[in-house]
Design a protein around this motif. Structure first.
Motif, PDB file in Angstrom:
ATOM      1  N   PRO A  32       0.943  -1.067   0.092  1.00 42.19           N
ATOM      2  CA  PRO A  32       0.259  -0.103   0.066  1.00 42.19           C
ATOM      3  C   PRO A  32       1.151   0.858   0.202  1.00 42.19           C
ATOM      4  N   PHE A  33       2.579   1.286   0.755  1.00 37.29           N
ATOM      5  CA  PHE A  33       2.764   2.286   0.804  1.00 37.29           C
ATOM      6  C   PHE A  33       3.810   2.702  -0.975  1.00 37.29           C
ATOM      7  N   LEU A  34       3.732   1.581  -2.001  1.00 35.15           N
ATOM      8  CA  LEU A  34       4.905   1.354  -3.293  1.00 35.15           C
ATOM      9  C   LEU A  34       3.985   2.469  -4.000  1.00 35.15           C
ATOM     10  N   PRO A  35       4.840   3.322  -4.263  1.00 30.05           N
ATOM     11  CA  PRO A  35       4.349   4.963  -5.342  1.00 30.05           C
ATOM     12  C   PRO A  35       4.106   3.925  -7.049  1.00 30.05           C
ATOM     13  N   LEU A  36       3.003   4.069  -7.665  1.00 27.80           N
ATOM     14  CA  LEU A  36       3.015   3.636  -7.972  1.00 27.80           C
ATOM     15  C   LEU A  36       3.993   3.319  -9.672  1.00 27.80           C
ATOM     16  N   GLU A  37       4.795   4.714  -9.482  1.00 27.07           N
ATOM     17  CA  GLU A  37       5.484   4.930 -10.511  1.00 27.07           C
ATOM     18  C   GLU A  37       6.711   3.981 -10.779  1.00 27.07           C
ATOM     19  N   ASN A  38       6.763   3.332  -9.305  1.00 23.83           N
ATOM     20  CA  ASN A  38       7.567   2.405  -9.017  1.00 23.83           C
ATOM     21  C   ASN A  38       7.455   0.743  -9.517  1.00 23.83           C
ATOM     22  N   LEU A  39       6.064   0.622  -9.835  1.00 23.56           N
ATOM     23  CA  LEU A  39       5.804  -0.828  -9.517  1.00 23.56           C
ATOM     24  C   LEU A  39       5.690  -1.003 -10.710  1.00 23.56           C
ATOM     25  N   LEU A  40       6.275  -2.446 -11.015  1.00 21.92           N
ATOM     26  CA  LEU A  40       6.298  -3.559 -11.964  1.00 21.92           C
ATOM     27  C   LEU A  40       6.479  -4.605 -11.884  1.00 21.92           C
ATOM     28  N   LEU A  41       4.615  -6.123 -13.112  1.00 23.86           N
ATOM     29  CA  LEU A  41       4.589  -7.054 -12.311  1.00 23.86           C
ATOM     30  C   LEU A  41       5.093  -7.975 -13.425  1.00 23.86           C
ATOM     31  N   GLU A  42       4.728  -9.177 -12.525  1.00 27.03           N
ATOM     32  CA  GLU A  42       5.633 -10.268 -13.157  1.00 27.03           C
ATOM     33  C   GLU A  42       5.001 -11.639 -12.263  1.00 27.03           C
ATOM     34  N   THR A  43       5.207 -12.621 -12.806  1.00 25.88           N
ATOM     35  CA  THR A  43       4.632 -13.322 -12.400  1.00 25.88           C
ATOM     36  C   THR A  43       5.966 -14.746 -11.880  1.00 25.88           C
ATOM     37  N   ASP A  44       6.991 -14.920 -12.050  1.00 27.58           N
ATOM     38  CA  ASP A  44       8.121 -15.693 -12.035  1.00 27.58           C
ATOM     39  C   ASP A  44       7.750 -17.195 -12.682  1.00 27.58           C
ATOM     40  N   ALA A  45       7.161 -16.901 -13.713  1.00 31.10           N
ATOM     41  CA  ALA A  45       6.509 -18.638 -14.159  1.00 31.10           C
ATOM     42  C   ALA A  45       7.736 -19.660 -14.281  1.00 31.10           C
ATOM     43  N   PRO A  46       7.179 -21.167 -13.865  1.00 26.31           N
ATOM     44  CA  PRO A  46       6.700 -21.583 -13.535  1.00 26.31           C
ATOM     45  C   PRO A  46       6.105 -21.636 -12.055  1.00 26.31           C
ATOM     46  N   TYR A  47       6.990 -20.484 -11.437  1.00 25.88           N
ATOM     47  CA  TYR A  47       7.318 -20.722  -9.920  1.00 25.88           C
ATOM     48  C   TYR A  47       6.075 -19.837  -9.482  1.00 25.88           C
ATOM     49  N   LEU A  48       5.969 -19.583  -8.098  1.00 25.39           N
ATOM     50  CA  LEU A  48       5.318 -18.682  -7.031  1.00 25.39           C
ATOM     51  C   LEU A  48       3.309 -18.742  -7.919  1.00 25.39           C
ATOM     52  N   ARG A  49       3.216 -19.498  -8.428  1.00 22.79           N
ATOM     53  CA  ARG A  49       1.203 -20.181  -8.400  1.00 22.79           C
ATOM     54  C   ARG A  49       1.257 -19.323  -7.654  1.00 22.79           C
ATOM     55  N   PRO A  50      -0.163 -18.103  -8.235  1.00 26.45           N
ATOM     56  CA  PRO A  50      -0.987 -17.393  -7.088  1.00 26.45           C
ATOM     57  C   PRO A  50      -1.453 -18.492  -5.885  1.00 26.45           C
ATOM     58  N   LYS A  51      -1.925 -17.850  -4.868  1.00 26.39           N
ATOM     59  CA  LYS A  51      -2.488 -18.757  -3.995  1.00 26.39           C
ATOM     60  C   LYS A  51      -3.881 -18.303  -4.531  1.00 26.39           C
ATOM     61  N   GLY A  52      -4.811 -18.895  -3.876  1.00 31.18           N
ATOM     62  CA  GLY A  52      -6.370 -18.890  -4.386  1.00 31.18           C
ATOM     63  C   GLY A  52      -6.875 -18.642  -6.291  1.00 31.18           C
ATOM     64  N   LEU A  53      -5.918 -19.197  -6.965  1.00 32.54           N
ATOM     65  CA  LEU A  53      -6.282 -18.944  -8.776  1.00 32.54           C
ATOM     66  C   LEU A  53      -6.866 -20.239  -8.313  1.00 32.54           C
ATOM     67  N   PRO A  54      -7.961 -20.238  -9.677  1.00 31.17           N
ATOM     68  CA  PRO A  54      -8.490 -22.114  -9.641  1.00 31.17           C
ATOM     69  C   PRO A  54      -7.654 -22.482 -10.239  1.00 31.17           C
ATOM     70  N   ASN A  55      -8.314 -23.998  -9.747  1.00 33.88           N
ATOM     71  CA  ASN A  55      -7.776 -25.099 -10.121  1.00 33.88           C
ATOM     72  C   ASN A  55      -7.580 -25.913 -11.536  1.00 33.88           C
ATOM     73  N   ASN A  56      -6.516 -25.545 -12.367  1.00 32.68           N
ATOM     74  CA  ASN A  56      -6.438 -25.769 -13.660  1.00 32.68           C
ATOM     75  C   ASN A  56      -5.351 -26.686 -14.007  1.00 32.68           C
ATOM     76  N   ARG A  57      -5.146 -28.339 -13.237  1.00 30.86           N
ATOM     77  CA  ARG A  57      -4.221 -28.300 -13.664  1.00 30.86           C
ATOM     78  C   ARG A  57      -4.253 -29.511 -14.964  1.00 30.86           C
TER      79      ARG A  57
END
Length: 270
Positions: free
Chosen positions: A192-217
């Motif tokens: 919540p304290f991260l300035p939006l102008e310093n944010l980047l998004l990534e998955t690091d796939a195939p690692y760090l599968r997000p918790k709560g993601l629907p099962n699609n094995r």
């Protein structure tokens, strides 16, 4: 407006590249940056990128786990790779004192060599750190004035650590770790304290599968994929109390601002 996933281990044997890329495109992921973790992995990533030049970009670097293999020859090869048009950053580089697959001395040498290389070539750095924050910050401070920028890839630290990266003018890479209400609680409290102008998004796939993601094995074999980037973004937008579209637009623009080769490539493609 599309998405860009700044960290994908697409050369990992767990990912079947072509269908993974297609599912990403179907999910609105416009571009992927493949992570280079060794000389060989960086070469493999560049080969993949050359086959889909409008979609794939790469980094070139040596992960701290492989620092013991960082030789003068390795540096020479990395420098040659990094001059290719699809290589947008030096890394994944940094320090990892958690398991010490390479000694701290070897890691510090490899990291410093890659900071020097990034400075020589005018490329940003793609940073890794685990259980080595103080040593990492100390070395980054020495080279920050020579670097064009960088990102704390897969940041999982606390607010104080995040602020030290921000003080160096670096971006913060947020992954699906932010979806984990247990292991990711420190990060969830920091974003919540991260300035939006310093944010980047990534998955690091195939690692760090997000918790709560629907099962699609049946489709993804339990792996994380770039296609799940919007799921991560939705959770992050909620924690930051901002509109998801605003987060999408800003992170997209931030990616172009840091990885200027992508920005130039986009101009050439249209």
């Amino acid at each position: 407006m599309s998405w860009i996933d700044i960290g994908v281990n697409l050369a990992d044997s767990r990912l079947d590249a072509e269908p993974v890329i297609q599912r990403a495109i179907n999910a609105g992921i416009e571009k992927l940056i493949i992570t280079g973790t060794s000389v060989q992995a960086s070469s493999d990533a560049l080969l993949l990128a050359s086959k889909q030049p409008n979609t794939l970009y790469t980094t070139a670097g040596v992960h701290p786990h492989h620092a013991k293999d960082f030789t003068h020859k390795a540096r020479t090869i990395l420098k040659k790779l990094a001059k290719e048009k699809h290589v947008v950053a030096i890394g994944e580089c940094g320090l990892d004192f958690n398991r010490n697959f390479s000694s701290p001395t070897q890691q510090l040498h490899a990291f410093e060599q890659q900071l020097q290389l990034a400075s020589e070539l005018g490329l940003p750095v793609f940073l890794h750190e685990r259980d080595a924050f103080e040593a990492q910050i100390k070395l980054l401070k020495q080279y920050r004035h020579m670097l064009v920028g960088g990102v704390a890839h897969c940041f999982t630290g606390n607010l104080a650590q995040m602020n030290q990266y921000l003080d160096l003018g670096l971006y913060i890479g947020v992954t699906g770790w932010v979806c984990d209400t247990k292991r990711g609680q420190t990060l969830r409290e920091a974003v919540p304290f991260l300035p939006l102008e310093n944010l980047l998004l990534e998955t690091d796939a195939p690692y760090l599968r997000p918790k709560g993601l629907p099962n699609n094995r049946k489709l993804d074999k339990g792996n994380n994929e770039p296609a799940y980037l919007p799921f991560i973004a939705a959770e992050l937008a909620s924690l930051m109390n901002i509109d998801k579209v605003k987060l999408q637009q800003t992170s997209y623009n931030n990616t172009h601002n840091l990885f200027t080769k992508i920005k130039l490539g986009c101009k050439n493609e249209h």
